[in-house]
Write a protein that holds these residues in place. Structure first.
Motif, PDB file in Angstrom:
ATOM      1  N   VAL A 270       3.392  -3.761  -6.544  1.00 24.77           N
ATOM      2  CA  VAL A 270       2.637  -3.578  -5.289  1.00 24.77           C
ATOM      3  C   VAL A 270       1.662  -4.736  -5.090  1.00 24.77           C
ATOM      4  O   VAL A 270       1.479  -5.245  -3.978  1.00 24.77           O
ATOM      5  CB  VAL A 270       1.893  -2.216  -5.316  1.00 24.77           C
ATOM      6  CG1 VAL A 270       0.947  -2.109  -4.117  1.00 24.77           C
ATOM      7  CG2 VAL A 270       2.891  -1.084  -5.339  1.00 24.77           C
ATOM      8  N   GLN A 273       3.626  -7.640  -3.883  1.00 24.96           N
ATOM      9  CA  GLN A 273       4.114  -7.497  -2.499  1.00 24.96           C
ATOM     10  C   GLN A 273       2.975  -7.669  -1.495  1.00 24.96           C
ATOM     11  O   GLN A 273       3.150  -8.294  -0.440  1.00 24.96           O
ATOM     12  CB  GLN A 273       4.770  -6.112  -2.329  1.00 24.96           C
ATOM     13  CG  GLN A 273       5.374  -5.944  -0.930  1.00 24.96           C
ATOM     14  CD  GLN A 273       5.766  -4.506  -0.635  1.00 24.96           C
ATOM     15  OE1 GLN A 273       4.929  -3.637  -0.809  1.00 24.96           O
ATOM     16  NE2 GLN A 273       7.016  -4.339  -0.218  1.00 24.96           N
ATOM     17  N   GLN A 274       1.806  -7.117  -1.799  1.00 28.60           N
ATOM     18  CA  GLN A 274       0.687  -7.135  -0.852  1.00 28.60           C
ATOM     19  C   GLN A 274      -0.196  -8.384  -1.030  1.00 28.60           C
ATOM     20  O   GLN A 274      -1.119  -8.610  -0.252  1.00 28.60           O
ATOM     21  CB  GLN A 274      -0.165  -5.860  -1.021  1.00 28.60           C
ATOM     22  CG  GLN A 274       0.578  -4.576  -0.707  1.00 28.60           C
ATOM     23  CD  GLN A 274       1.033  -4.505   0.747  1.00 28.60           C
ATOM     24  OE1 GLN A 274       0.287  -4.908   1.678  1.00 28.60           O
ATOM     25  NE2 GLN A 274       2.275  -4.090   0.971  1.00 28.60           N
ATOM     26  N   HIS A 298      -1.996   3.741  -5.138  1.00 30.31           N
ATOM     27  CA  HIS A 298      -3.092   3.773  -4.160  1.00 30.31           C
ATOM     28  C   HIS A 298      -3.771   2.399  -4.115  1.00 30.31           C
ATOM     29  O   HIS A 298      -4.212   1.883  -5.144  1.00 30.31           O
ATOM     30  CB  HIS A 298      -4.112   4.852  -4.578  1.00 30.31           C
ATOM     31  CG  HIS A 298      -5.162   5.094  -3.556  1.00 30.31           C
ATOM     32  ND1 HIS A 298      -6.367   5.703  -3.837  1.00 30.31           N
ATOM     33  CD2 HIS A 298      -5.205   4.824  -2.205  1.00 30.31           C
ATOM     34  CE1 HIS A 298      -7.083   5.796  -2.741  1.00 30.31           C
ATOM     35  NE2 HIS A 298      -6.406   5.246  -1.727  1.00 30.31           N
ATOM     36  N   GLY A 318      -3.931   1.472   1.638  1.00 30.74           N
ATOM     37  CA  GLY A 318      -2.561   1.945   1.840  1.00 30.74           C
ATOM     38  C   GLY A 318      -2.047   2.732   0.642  1.00 30.74           C
ATOM     39  O   GLY A 318      -2.624   2.702  -0.459  1.00 30.74           O
ATOM     40  N   TRP A 319      -0.934   3.501   0.899  1.00 30.49           N
ATOM     41  CA  TRP A 319      -0.247   4.273  -0.148  1.00 30.49           C
ATOM     42  C   TRP A 319       1.178   3.735  -0.234  1.00 30.49           C
ATOM     43  O   TRP A 319       1.844   3.534   0.774  1.00 30.49           O
ATOM     44  CB  TRP A 319      -0.203   5.773   0.193  1.00 30.49           C
ATOM     45  CG  TRP A 319      -1.575   6.448   0.192  1.00 30.49           C
ATOM     46  CD1 TRP A 319      -2.387   6.626   1.238  1.00 30.49           C
ATOM     47  CD2 TRP A 319      -2.208   7.010  -0.943  1.00 30.49           C
ATOM     48  NE1 TRP A 319      -3.534   7.259   0.888  1.00 30.49           N
ATOM     49  CE2 TRP A 319      -3.467   7.525  -0.490  1.00 30.49           C
ATOM     50  CE3 TRP A 319      -1.907   7.103  -2.295  1.00 30.49           C
ATOM     51  CZ2 TRP A 319      -4.378   8.131  -1.332  1.00 30.49           C
ATOM     52  CZ3 TRP A 319      -2.828   7.741  -3.117  1.00 30.49           C
ATOM     53  CH2 TRP A 319      -4.042   8.254  -2.657  1.00 30.49           C
ATOM     54  N   TYR A 320       1.629   3.554  -1.494  1.00 33.28           N
ATOM     55  CA  TYR A 320       2.951   2.936  -1.658  1.00 33.28           C
ATOM     56  C   TYR A 320       3.758   3.744  -2.684  1.00 33.28           C
ATOM     57  O   TYR A 320       3.237   4.164  -3.732  1.00 33.28           O
ATOM     58  CB  TYR A 320       2.816   1.487  -2.103  1.00 33.28           C
ATOM     59  CG  TYR A 320       2.047   0.650  -1.091  1.00 33.28           C
ATOM     60  CD1 TYR A 320       2.712   0.057  -0.009  1.00 33.28           C
ATOM     61  CD2 TYR A 320       0.687   0.480  -1.237  1.00 33.28           C
ATOM     62  CE1 TYR A 320       1.996  -0.686   0.917  1.00 33.28           C
ATOM     63  CE2 TYR A 320      -0.015  -0.263  -0.301  1.00 33.28           C
ATOM     64  CZ  TYR A 320       0.644  -0.830   0.757  1.00 33.28           C
ATOM     65  OH  TYR A 320      -0.076  -1.557   1.691  1.00 33.28           O
ATOM     66  N   GLN A 321       4.997   3.903  -2.349  1.00 31.33           N
ATOM     67  CA  GLN A 321       5.921   4.647  -3.221  1.00 31.33           C
ATOM     68  C   GLN A 321       6.817   3.640  -3.943  1.00 31.33           C
ATOM     69  O   GLN A 321       7.474   2.807  -3.307  1.00 31.33           O
ATOM     70  CB  GLN A 321       6.797   5.601  -2.387  1.00 31.33           C
ATOM     71  CG  GLN A 321       7.766   6.432  -3.199  1.00 31.33           C
ATOM     72  CD  GLN A 321       8.711   7.229  -2.282  1.00 31.33           C
ATOM     73  OE1 GLN A 321       9.638   6.615  -1.717  1.00 31.33           O
ATOM     74  NE2 GLN A 321       8.441   8.505  -2.115  1.00 31.33           N
ATOM     75  N   ILE A 329       9.852  -0.634  -3.182  1.00 26.93           N
ATOM     76  CA  ILE A 329       8.556  -0.194  -2.711  1.00 26.93           C
ATOM     77  C   ILE A 329       8.707   0.310  -1.284  1.00 26.93           C
ATOM     78  O   ILE A 329       9.319  -0.340  -0.441  1.00 26.93           O
ATOM     79  CB  ILE A 329       7.533  -1.338  -2.758  1.00 26.93           C
ATOM     80  CG1 ILE A 329       7.388  -1.822  -4.230  1.00 26.93           C
ATOM     81  CG2 ILE A 329       6.175  -0.885  -2.220  1.00 26.93           C
ATOM     82  CD1 ILE A 329       6.550  -3.064  -4.361  1.00 26.93           C
ATOM     83  N   THR A 330       8.034   1.486  -0.987  1.00 29.66           N
ATOM     84  CA  THR A 330       8.058   2.060   0.364  1.00 29.66           C
ATOM     85  C   THR A 330       6.613   2.386   0.766  1.00 29.66           C
ATOM     86  O   THR A 330       5.864   2.994  -0.005  1.00 29.66           O
ATOM     87  CB  THR A 330       8.875   3.348   0.408  1.00 29.66           C
ATOM     88  OG1 THR A 330      10.188   3.066  -0.071  1.00 29.66           O
ATOM     89  CG2 THR A 330       8.915   3.888   1.835  1.00 29.66           C
ATOM     90  N   ASP A 331       6.210   1.914   1.961  1.00 33.37           N
ATOM     91  CA  ASP A 331       4.864   2.182   2.450  1.00 33.37           C
ATOM     92  C   ASP A 331       4.811   3.622   2.978  1.00 33.37           C
ATOM     93  O   ASP A 331       5.521   3.954   3.916  1.00 33.37           O
ATOM     94  CB  ASP A 331       4.504   1.187   3.550  1.00 33.37           C
ATOM     95  CG  ASP A 331       3.043   1.289   3.980  1.00 33.37           C
ATOM     96  OD1 ASP A 331       2.372   2.278   3.549  1.00 33.37           O
ATOM     97  OD2 ASP A 331       2.594   0.407   4.706  1.00 33.37           O
ATOM     98  N   THR A 333       1.796   5.170   3.710  1.00 30.73           N
ATOM     99  CA  THR A 333       0.411   5.400   4.114  1.00 30.73           C
ATOM    100  C   THR A 333       0.297   6.479   5.157  1.00 30.73           C
ATOM    101  O   THR A 333      -0.648   7.283   5.175  1.00 30.73           O
ATOM    102  CB  THR A 333      -0.167   4.069   4.639  1.00 30.73           C
ATOM    103  OG1 THR A 333      -0.070   3.050   3.618  1.00 30.73           O
ATOM    104  CG2 THR A 333      -1.640   4.225   5.020  1.00 30.73           C
TER     105      THR A 333
END
Length: 337
Positions: A270, A273-274, A298, A318-321, A329-331, A333
């Motif tokens: 994460v 990616q971010q 989180h 944001g929340w990421y799966q 990774i899946t957003d 949020t």
């Protein structure tokens, strides 16, 4: 003749028995022939038999009443008296005086009827009925009868004693038979009662054994049922545990096979990616696993609300799966974790 009560004395019984014999019997019409005897026992003969009655007081009193009526009507001559008193014992106590007597064995009563003739000796002049003779009257009559007893011949005395002996022997035999019959009846009753008691005791014993056996069978059946149920539960438990162990092992194997990305790796993925560096004010942290077993990461920062107090709050970026199997990774949020 039945035995007199002891109150009357043996001499009286002896004379009563003697009065039954032909030698000692004579009719009132023979009074003149025995005038020199002060006392005599008489019975009225019926044919060739001498009938001696033991009259109840009521019966003798009825005859006395009948004779009294005849005396009052001047119809009571010697023949009338003999006819009314046919078969009854009497004793001559004077020239023209006689006493008829009767005995009630059941009630132990001695009654007498005094009869007086007139001077000619042909007609009854007066009678006196004694319902229950006094001791003095009985004693007087006994003395008169004892006087008559002295006049009995040796043969008559022997006959009297034999009759007495026979009577007492028969009485004793009857008494013994009655006692034996009573003893046998008592023994039979006791034996029957004992047999009935034994039968009931045996029935109770058998019933108790049957009840005990039934209880033992029920207890054993219950124990067998509980044991079978316990075995079944143990078997089911063992099978369930075995299945659970297999499922756990399978799951662990699957998880080990599928879970190729760890929590730390998911956090780093994460960050990468971010574009969040280590010195960035944003924090990247693992929060939990969702229902599908994915990591929920989180991303947030701490915002200071009051610099003086240092109070702050968390602001979510944001929340990421993150998939543990392939790291995708899946957003999420918008789901509002």
């Amino acid at each position: 003749m039945k035995m007199l009560k002891v109150a009357f004395g043996i001499p009286l019984l002896a004379v009563l028995l003697a009065g039954c014999s032909d030698e000692s019997s004579e009719t009132v019409s023979q009074k003149e022939e025995s005038a020199e005897k002060s006392t005599a026992v008489h019975t009225k003969e019926n044919g060739n038999k001498t009938a001696v009655k033991e009259s109840s007081p009521n019966t003798l009193q009825t005859k006395a009443s009948t004779i009294k009526k005849a005396v009052n009507s001047k119809e009571a001559d010697r023949d009338y008296l003999l006819n009314v008193m046919n078969g009854y014992q009497y004793i001559q106590v004077g020239d023209n005086q006689y006493i008829y007597y009767g005995i009630n064995q059941e009630q132990n009563v001695f009654c007498m009827m005094e009869v007086n003739f007139d001077a000619s000796g042909d007609y009854v002049e007066n009678i006196n009925f004694v319902d229950n003779a006094s001791e003095e009257q009985i004693a007087l009559l006994q003395n008169q009868i004892q006087e008559q007893q002295k006049q009995l011949s040796d043969l008559e005395q022997q006959q009297m004693e034999k009759e007495l002996d026979d009577y007492y022997a028969q009485l004793e035999e009857d008494k013994q038979k009655e006692e034996e019959a009573q003893a046998k009846a008592k023994a039979d009753a006791e034996a029957e009662a004992q047999a009935e008691a034994d039968r009931k005791a045996e029935e109770e014993r058998l019933a108790e054994e049957e009840k005990k056996q039934q209880e033992e069978e029920e207890t054993q059946a219950k124990a067998d049922e509980e044991e079978a149920q316990a075995d079944s539960e143990d078997e089911a438990q063992t099978e369930s545990e075995s299945e659970q162990e297999e499922d756990t092992e399978t799951l662990e194997e699957e998880e080990a096979a599928e879970q190729t990305v760890s929590q730390e790796q998911a956090i780093q993925l994460v960050r990468d990616q971010q574009g969040i560096s280590e010195d960035s004010p944003f924090f990247v942290a693992y929060d939990h696993l969702d229902d599908s077993g994915n990591y929920i990461i989180h991303v947030y920062e701490n915002v200071v609300d009051n610099e003086e107090t240092g109070e702050e709050h968390t602001a979510t970026q944001g929340w990421y799966q993150v998939s543990p199997s392939d790291g995708s990774i899946t957003d999420v949020t918008v789901d509002g974790y």
